[in-house]
Enzyme design. Structure first.
Site, PDB file in Angstrom:
ATOM      1  N   LYS A  15      22.650  69.918  76.248  1.00 57.65           N
ATOM      2  CA  LYS A  15      23.142  70.191  74.893  1.00 57.65           C
ATOM      3  C   LYS A  15      22.010  70.612  73.969  1.00 57.65           C
ATOM      4  O   LYS A  15      22.167  71.532  73.168  1.00 57.65           O
ATOM      5  CB  LYS A  15      23.831  68.949  74.308  1.00 57.65           C
ATOM      6  CG  LYS A  15      25.261  68.768  74.784  1.00 57.65           C
ATOM      7  CD  LYS A  15      25.992  67.765  73.902  1.00 57.65           C
ATOM      8  CE  LYS A  15      27.244  67.257  74.569  1.00 57.65           C
ATOM      9  NZ  LYS A  15      27.872  66.143  73.846  1.00 57.65           N
ATOM     10  N   LYS A  57      34.915  71.270  76.231  1.00 57.33           N
ATOM     11  CA  LYS A  57      35.292  71.833  74.935  1.00 57.33           C
ATOM     12  C   LYS A  57      34.238  72.801  74.425  1.00 57.33           C
ATOM     13  O   LYS A  57      34.548  73.751  73.736  1.00 57.33           O
ATOM     14  CB  LYS A  57      35.575  70.724  73.921  1.00 57.33           C
ATOM     15  CG  LYS A  57      34.418  69.785  73.668  1.00 57.33           C
ATOM     16  CD  LYS A  57      34.745  68.787  72.577  1.00 57.33           C
ATOM     17  CE  LYS A  57      33.568  67.892  72.263  1.00 57.33           C
ATOM     18  NZ  LYS A  57      33.427  66.758  73.195  1.00 57.33           N
ATOM     19  N   LYS A  96      32.163  73.071  84.519  1.00 57.03           N
ATOM     20  CA  LYS A  96      33.242  72.101  84.291  1.00 57.03           C
ATOM     21  C   LYS A  96      34.060  72.500  83.063  1.00 57.03           C
ATOM     22  O   LYS A  96      33.551  73.164  82.154  1.00 57.03           O
ATOM     23  CB  LYS A  96      32.670  70.691  84.149  1.00 57.03           C
ATOM     24  CG  LYS A  96      31.956  70.443  82.860  1.00 57.03           C
ATOM     25  CD  LYS A  96      31.689  68.952  82.636  1.00 57.03           C
ATOM     26  CE  LYS A  96      31.007  68.813  81.277  1.00 57.03           C
ATOM     27  NZ  LYS A  96      30.631  67.510  80.873  1.00 57.03           N
TER      28      LYS A  96
HETATM   29  P1  TYM Z   1      34.028  62.731  76.266  1.00 54.13           P
HETATM   30  O1  TYM Z   1      34.764  62.459  75.007  1.00 54.13           O
HETATM   31  O2  TYM Z   1      33.189  63.945  76.373  1.00 54.13           O
HETATM   32  O3  TYM Z   1      35.055  62.786  77.466  1.00 54.13           O
HETATM   33  C1  TYM Z   1      36.017  61.772  77.661  1.00 54.13           C
HETATM   34  C2  TYM Z   1      36.205  61.541  79.141  1.00 54.13           C
HETATM   35  O4  TYM Z   1      36.634  62.740  79.804  1.00 54.13           O
HETATM   36  C3  TYM Z   1      35.857  62.936  80.971  1.00 54.13           C
HETATM   37  N1  TYM Z   1      35.766  64.392  81.240  1.00 54.13           N
HETATM   38  C4  TYM Z   1      36.082  64.976  82.405  1.00 54.13           C
HETATM   39  N2  TYM Z   1      36.531  64.469  83.567  1.00 54.13           N
HETATM   40  C5  TYM Z   1      36.792  65.338  84.575  1.00 54.13           C
HETATM   41  N3  TYM Z   1      36.615  66.690  84.471  1.00 54.13           N
HETATM   42  C6  TYM Z   1      36.155  67.242  83.325  1.00 54.13           C
HETATM   43  N4  TYM Z   1      35.998  68.554  83.223  1.00 54.13           N
HETATM   44  C7  TYM Z   1      35.864  66.371  82.228  1.00 54.13           C
HETATM   45  N5  TYM Z   1      35.413  66.566  80.955  1.00 54.13           N
HETATM   46  C8  TYM Z   1      35.356  65.345  80.367  1.00 54.13           C
HETATM   47  C9  TYM Z   1      34.506  62.326  80.642  1.00 54.13           C
HETATM   48  O5  TYM Z   1      33.798  61.999  81.815  1.00 54.13           O
HETATM   49  C10 TYM Z   1      34.911  61.108  79.850  1.00 54.13           C
HETATM   50  O6  TYM Z   1      35.193  60.019  80.696  1.00 54.13           O
HETATM   51  N6  TYM Z   1      30.107  59.708  76.210  1.00 54.13           N
HETATM   52  C11 TYM Z   1      31.542  59.727  76.411  1.00 54.13           C
HETATM   53  C12 TYM Z   1      32.314  58.831  75.475  1.00 54.13           C
HETATM   54  C13 TYM Z   1      31.876  57.410  75.433  1.00 54.13           C
HETATM   55  C14 TYM Z   1      32.071  56.444  76.440  1.00 54.13           C
HETATM   56  C15 TYM Z   1      31.538  55.234  75.933  1.00 54.13           C
HETATM   57  C16 TYM Z   1      32.642  56.476  77.710  1.00 54.13           C
HETATM   58  C17 TYM Z   1      31.250  56.787  74.405  1.00 54.13           C
HETATM   59  N7  TYM Z   1      31.038  55.474  74.706  1.00 54.13           N
HETATM   60  C18 TYM Z   1      31.534  54.062  76.688  1.00 54.13           C
HETATM   61  C19 TYM Z   1      32.647  55.290  78.443  1.00 54.13           C
HETATM   62  C20 TYM Z   1      32.100  54.099  77.951  1.00 54.13           C
HETATM   63  C21 TYM Z   1      32.021  61.137  76.183  1.00 54.13           C
HETATM   64  O7  TYM Z   1      31.425  61.899  75.468  1.00 54.13           O
HETATM   65  O8  TYM Z   1      33.203  61.439  76.707  1.00 54.13           O
END
Ligand code: TYM
Length: 332
Positions: A112, A198, A195
């Site tokens: 990023k 967004k 992947k």
């Molecule tokens: P975020 O908001 O980017 O994404 C949410 C969840 O979606 C999953 N994901 C995917 N899984 C499969 N294929 C894809 N193309 C794909 N894109 C996104 C992500 O793996 C995620 O599980 N850092 C985290 C949010 C967070 C979090 C936490 C997660 C903050 N604190 C504590 C677990 C525990 C995030 O940005 O997810």
């Protein structure tokens, strides 16, 4: 019961299919078998610029989508991260046990920040994974249901917990990632080597959960596949087709082997058409339920306030032990 914690960022518009299949889909059954905490992580969202009004809307929208997808506030604790100030408080303490080099190795940060350039990259984005570790450790979490892209952050969380425990006594439970093998990574429909995300996906390569189903159906029908003719799961040689099989399997409950059998002797067209129909059937009731929650923002806010009320005492207990362990004087 074992504990799960997971979080999702509020995003304008809606979640995409990758978020849903990689993460949210597993959250629903885990409500039954686990003591489940799920959070809309607005503190994480502001690591990149956000318009205040849009962020408020996105946070409600995220909660409505989670409820619409099947989270039940009677069975899990659903809350907004900023409503539980212990997250930021524990993050500070963890910042102070995290090595600068260790944080610098986080691949999501590297990707990023490389894209944004150093001047546009905030320190918040750099310490993002440490806040995530705080989220997880506050609740003495056993398992963290996420997509593959979050594995490294959960591993960092384990390392920090182990280091802290080594210095101060067994305070944190060590969490493990809970990653669905089959849908750990959903790929861009137009570029099956990157992947679905967004920020990175082309408009035609990403399927938004709240788009009109017709729009998404068209994206499935025009997904990029190889020029072969055999419907076979082979991520290396047929990444586009394999991605469609993964999605089809997740939505239908049929195994990939069953799907290969079903489409034997057929070209890719019927598979794409059927997937488009299946998706439409599947997403329509989810959208309807999401809209019901969105139509009643007061009720939504009440659900989130009740969730924060359930989360806070759990978080506060861990934080108090941490403060004592590091040597802070008890407060008033
Ligand atoms: P975020 O908001 O980017 O994404 C949410 C969840 O979606 C999953 N994901 C995917 N899984 C499969 N294929 C894809 N193309 C794909 N894109 C996104 C992500 O793996 C995620 O599980 N850092 C985290 C949010 C967070 C979090 C936490 C997660 C903050 N604190 C504590 C677990 C525990 C995030 O940005 O997810």
């Amino acid at each position: 019961r074992p504990r799960v914690f997971s979080g999702i960022q509020p995003t304008a518009g809606s979640f995409h299919l990758g978020n849903y299949l990689g993460a949210v889909r597993q959250w629903i059954p885990l409500q039954e078998s686990h003591d489940a905490f799920y959070s809309v992580v607005d503190l994480h969202a502001i690591t990149v610029p956000q318009d205040p009004k849009a962020l408020r809307e996105a946070t409600r929208l995220a909660a409505a989508q989670l409820l619409g997808a099947g989270l039940d506030p009677e069975r899990c604790t659903l809350f907004v991260q900023s409503h539980v100030p212990e997250h930021t408080q524990l993050a500070w303490v963890l910042n102070c046990v995290t090595g600068f080099g260790e944080a610098s190795r986080m691949t999501q940060f590297k990707d990023k920040s490389a894209k944004q350039g150093a001047e546009a990259t905030t320190v918040g984005l750099f310490t993002y994974p440490i806040l995530q570790a705080a989220d997880i450790l506050l609740y003495q979490t056993d398992r963290v249901p996420v997509g593959e892209d979050q594995r490294q952050h959960v591993e960092l969380t384990r390392d920090l917990a182990q280091r802290f425990n080594g210095r101060h006594g067994e305070l944190f439970r060590l969490p493990s990632p809970h990653i669905l093998k089959e849908a750990a990574k959903i790929w861009d429909l137009q570029d099956p080597h990157s992947k679905m995300s967004k920020s990175g996906s082309s408009p035609k390569g990403i399927v938004w959960m709240l788009d009109p189903p017709k729009t998404s159906a068209k994206k499935f029908r025009s997904a990029v596949t190889d020029t072969g003719t055999e419907v076979r799961y082979d991520p290396e040689h047929k990444p586009g087709l394999s991605n469609l099989l993964t999605i089809y399997s997740a939505l239908s409950g049929l195994s990939v082997a069953e799907l290969e059998e079903k489409f034997t002797g057929q070209l890719y067209g019927p598979l794409k058409t059927e997937l488009a129909e299946l998706f439409t059937e599947w997403v329509t009731p989810i959208q309807a339920r999401t809209r019901e929650f969105l139509d009643d923002p007061a009720e939504l806010d009440r659900v989130l306030a009740a969730g924060a009320e359930k989360a806070r005492p759990v978080a506060a207990e861990t934080l108090a032990r941490v403060h004592e362990a590091v040597g802070f004087l008890p407060g008033l």
